[in-house]
Design a protein around this motif. Structure first.
Motif, PDB file in Angstrom:
ATOM      1  N   UNK A   1      -6.666  11.170   4.565  1.00 54.67           N
ATOM      2  CA  UNK A   1      -7.170  11.735   3.334  1.00 54.67           C
ATOM      3  C   UNK A   1      -8.772  11.290   3.947  1.00 54.67           C
ATOM      4  N   UNK A   2      -9.529  12.197   4.048  1.00 50.67           N
ATOM      5  CA  UNK A   2     -10.924  12.000   4.659  1.00 50.67           C
ATOM      6  C   UNK A   2     -12.094  12.074   3.424  1.00 50.67           C
ATOM      7  N   UNK A   3     -12.956  10.961   3.835  1.00 49.67           N
ATOM      8  CA  UNK A   3     -14.090  11.178   2.717  1.00 49.67           C
ATOM      9  C   UNK A   3     -15.424  10.548   3.557  1.00 49.67           C
ATOM     10  N   UNK A   4     -16.743  11.199   3.046  1.00 40.49           N
ATOM     11  CA  UNK A   4     -17.798  10.732   3.846  1.00 40.49           C
ATOM     12  C   UNK A   4     -18.348   9.648   3.288  1.00 40.49           C
TER      13      UNK A   4
ATOM     14  N   UNK B   1      -2.927   5.311  -3.158  1.00 43.79           N
ATOM     15  CA  UNK B   1      -3.835   6.467  -2.788  1.00 43.79           C
ATOM     16  C   UNK B   1      -3.240   7.805  -3.304  1.00 43.79           C
ATOM     17  N   UNK B   2      -4.013   8.534  -4.090  1.00 44.79           N
ATOM     18  CA  UNK B   2      -3.815  10.031  -4.453  1.00 44.79           C
ATOM     19  C   UNK B   2      -4.805  10.895  -4.553  1.00 44.79           C
TER      20      UNK B   2
ATOM     21  N   UNK C   1      -6.250   3.560  -6.216  1.00 49.14           N
ATOM     22  CA  UNK C   1      -5.773   2.572  -7.531  1.00 49.14           C
ATOM     23  C   UNK C   1      -5.477   1.217  -6.973  1.00 49.14           C
ATOM     24  N   UNK C   2      -6.225   0.153  -7.787  1.00 47.26           N
ATOM     25  CA  UNK C   2      -5.829  -1.194  -7.139  1.00 47.26           C
ATOM     26  C   UNK C   2      -5.021  -1.812  -8.544  1.00 47.26           C
ATOM     27  N   UNK C   3      -3.979  -2.454  -8.413  1.00 39.52           N
ATOM     28  CA  UNK C   3      -3.395  -2.812  -9.691  1.00 39.52           C
ATOM     29  C   UNK C   3      -2.622  -4.145  -9.397  1.00 39.52           C
TER      30      UNK C   3
ATOM     31  N   UNK D   1       0.944  -1.312  -0.010  1.00 38.39           N
ATOM     32  CA  UNK D   1       0.035   0.017   0.190  1.00 38.39           C
ATOM     33  C   UNK D   1       0.955   1.175  -0.091  1.00 38.39           C
ATOM     34  N   UNK D   2       0.741   2.024  -0.913  1.00 35.13           N
ATOM     35  CA  UNK D   2       1.223   3.504  -0.811  1.00 35.13           C
ATOM     36  C   UNK D   2       0.157   4.701  -1.014  1.00 35.13           C
ATOM     37  N   UNK D   3       0.652   5.803  -0.381  1.00 35.57           N
ATOM     38  CA  UNK D   3      -0.107   6.910  -0.320  1.00 35.57           C
ATOM     39  C   UNK D   3       0.547   8.245  -0.528  1.00 35.57           C
TER      40      UNK D   3
END
Length: 649
Positions: free
Chosen positions: A530-533, A566-567, A576-578, A523-525
């Protein structure tokens, strides 16, 4: 205990619209009737007068009558004969020149004594008696009449009122056949007196008998339409007496400084001399051409007809056609008004009708929209009552609770209808799931048990493995279907969710699975937080499904690695999951997110599954106002990108 009463069923949309139409039609019809009947009290007659004047100037195409002549006391005559007023002996000389005239009407009020020239009064009296057909004016006041001197009254053949009938805006549009004082003294109009003096008593009687109220003057044209004979030229003989043979001759002030002039509807410019107004009224009496107006009651009914007509049509017309109909009706009212005036000399005051028709479209639009809104609200309440839709609709309702407009309610209804369609699709999927997908493994189990009963048994271990495989498939289908149904319709518990921690936990949870398959997961960020609802449980399961697929379909590949990155892109966080697995063809990508879609079922190494995982992913992404995109090709691995709205900077 039941009270015996049954609740009335709610009104349907057609019933609501019908009731609203009845209410609007009755209300606006009564309004138009009232506006027409009480137009004078309400001040609407001023607008009617404006229309009247415009119609008079465009529709009245008359010409001066040859039976009427005007001798004008104009500026040139005053310049030749001296300052006004002239001696009455001058008027006596004029009468001598008019012996051939049928009637001579003096629009001059001879009410003052002139002791300095008493012989002039005698001359005028003698000239009037000699002519025998002279009519003199009187002015009627509320408490008295002002007329000529007694000697002139006895010498004249008749007396008539010259009171100007002024409308509320000061314009002379009509005459009254009679004027009455408070003590009931009566004086017929000057025109009626002229007709009697000219031997046309039948016209005079018809004039006042058939038309007791105001008579609208049909003006031959603007001021100056009638031919005018200057007083001085008639007196000097320059104009021969034969010019007035058998004519009604009116003598009156024409000069600008004498003040006997009034505004008339046939002109927007100069005023018309009082003597020319009398000439127009006399011509109307001779030709029996007056502008007639229906009585207040009849006019109120006529005014209501256009309003009722438009209401009748709007009940069945679309908004666009209803608008065009209203506009055309307004034009039609003015056109009918003009035609009636032009060809029938009938005046139909249009203001009440215009106002009534103007109100029809907005009032009907308002009331029909209100009826539609109440119906929409009722339908929404019914949908809210559906258990299948209740949660999802209520979860979004608070965002727009303050917007009660028609577009907002239609949007809510469309959303509810969309949810209902989705529910119907889910039910169809359920039927397909139960009739096919669930039946297949159960049928296989029944087939195995039947073989076992018939003695064609499999080895115990193989038999149990087969039963276990079919049972696991059934459980997987049930679990996937339930999760998809919940994702599409359940109420989400939204709160701030930190994506870095959530994705880290999901990747760590799958590290043993990746290791068992001989793979690595990372996992990379690009950011620390990073907040989302989002609903954290549903969101975690969605990313977990994508990671599980990446691991399952990458096992045994050349470079077995799964990368989660994550970006930030603008207002969205992109996950992005690759993987480096077998990839997905372009044709397969078109149906990738449809329920029960699986590829490579005939391949022995194909991972087990229900075909509902990516459908669940799509449903969760949509419920969180996000998007999902896939890039893949056969043999080149797959990349899934999920974009979710970001919170904060």
């Amino acid at each position: 205990m039941s009270s015996g009463r049954t609740a009335k069923p709610p009104l349907g949309l057609n019933q609501r619209i019908r009731l609203e139409w009845y209410a609007v039609t009755i209300l606006l019809s009564v309004l138009t009737l009232s506006l027409s009947f009480f137009s004078q009290q309400l001040g609407l007659d001023r607008l009617d007068h404006t229309f009247y004047d415009r119609v008079m100037r465009t529709a009245a195409h008359g010409k001066p009558s040859d039976e009427v002549a005007i001798i004008a006391i104009d500026d040139d005559s005053i310049a030749q004969l001296g300052y006004w007023p002239w001696r009455r002996g001058v008027h006596a000389q004029l009468l001598d020149k008019l012996s051939q005239a049928r009637v001579v009407g003096f629009d001059l009020l001879l009410s003052d004594l002139n002791p300095a020239f008493a012989q002039d009064d005698e001359k005028l009296e003698s000239a009037m008696q000699a002519h025998g057909r002279v009519v003199l004016p009187v002015v009627v006041y509320p408490d008295a009449q002002l007329g000529p001197l007694e000697v002139f009254q006895q010498a004249a053949i008749g007396l008539g009122s010259i009171n100007a009938t002024l409308d509320s805006d000061g314009v002379v549009r009509s005459i009254h056949c009679q004027h009455v004082t408070l003590d009931n003294q009566r004086a017929e109009h000057f025109v009626a007196a002229l007709l009697r003096a000219g031997g046309q008593s039948d016209l005079a009687q018809s004039l006042c008998g058939r038309h007791p109220d105001a008579l609208g003057i049909l003006y031959a044209g603007p001021p100056g339409t009638y031919r005018v004979y200057p007083y001085a030229k008639v007196l000097s003989g320059e104009i021969p007496p034969s010019s007035f043979a058998d004519k009604y001759v009116l003598v009156g002030a024409w000069a600008s400084g004498l003040g006997d002039s009034f505004s008339v509807p046939s002109s927007t410019g100069p005023q018309m001399a009082g003597v020319e107004i009398l000439a127009n009224a006399l011509q109307g009496a001779l030709q029996n051409q007056w502008v007639s107006t229906p009585g207040p009651g009849s006019m109120a009914v006529l005014a209501m007809i256009p309003t009722f007509f438009v209401c009748l049509l709007l009940r069945r017309l679309s908004p666009r056609r209803a608008f065009y109909t209203s506009v055309l009706t307004l034009v039609g009212i003015l056109l009918v008004n003009w035609l009636a005036f032009r060809f029938a000399h009938l005046w139909l005051p249009p203001t009440a009708s215009l106002i009534g028709v103007l109100f029809v479209y907005p009032v009907w639009s308002w009331r029909s929209q209100e009826a539609a809104l109440r119906h929409i609200d009722g339908e929404l309440q019914k949908l809210y009552g559906e258990k299948l839709l209740h949660g999802q609709l209520r979860s979004d309702e608070h965002k727009e609770s303050s917007d009660a407009s028609l577009p907002a309610r239609i949007t809510k209804l469309n959303r509810a209808i969309g949810t209902l369609r989705q529910s119907i699709a889910q039910r169809e999927q359920t039927l397909r799931f139960l009739s096919h997908d669930m039946r297949s493994p159960q049928s296989a189990i029944l087939a195995l048990t039947e073989l076992q009963r018939q003695g064609k048994s499999l080895p115990a271990e193989r038999f149990l493995n087969q039963i276990d495989a079919y049972a696991q498939k059934t459980l997987g289908l049930v679990d996937g279907f339930v999760q998809l149904a919940r994702a599409e319709s359940m109420a989400l518990t939204l709160r701030e969710v930190e994506l870095v921690d959530l994705l880290t936990a999901e990747c760590d949870a799958r590290w043993p699975q990746a290791q068992q398959s001989g793979m690595t997961i990372a996992f990379e960020s690009d950011m620390a937080v990073a907040y989302v609802q989002a609903d954290p449980g549903v969101l975690a399961r969605m990313f977990g499904n994508l990671l599980d697929n990446a691991i399952k379909y990458s096992a045994g590949g050349a470079a077995p690695e799964v990368l989660c990155h994550l970006r930030r892109e603008g207002a969205f966080y992109v996950v992005q999951i690759r993987d480096n697995g077998r990839g997905i063809s372009a044709e397969q990508q078109r149906t990738l997110f449809e329920p029960f879609t699986r590829f490579g079922e005939d391949q022995p190494e194909n991972p087990a599954g229900s075909g509902l995982g990516l459908s669940f992913v799509m449903a969760v992404v949509k419920r969180h106002q996000g998007t999902i995109r896939v890039e893949s090709a056969t043999g080149q691995g797959s990349t899934f990108e999920v974009s979710l709205p970001a919170i904060g900077e």
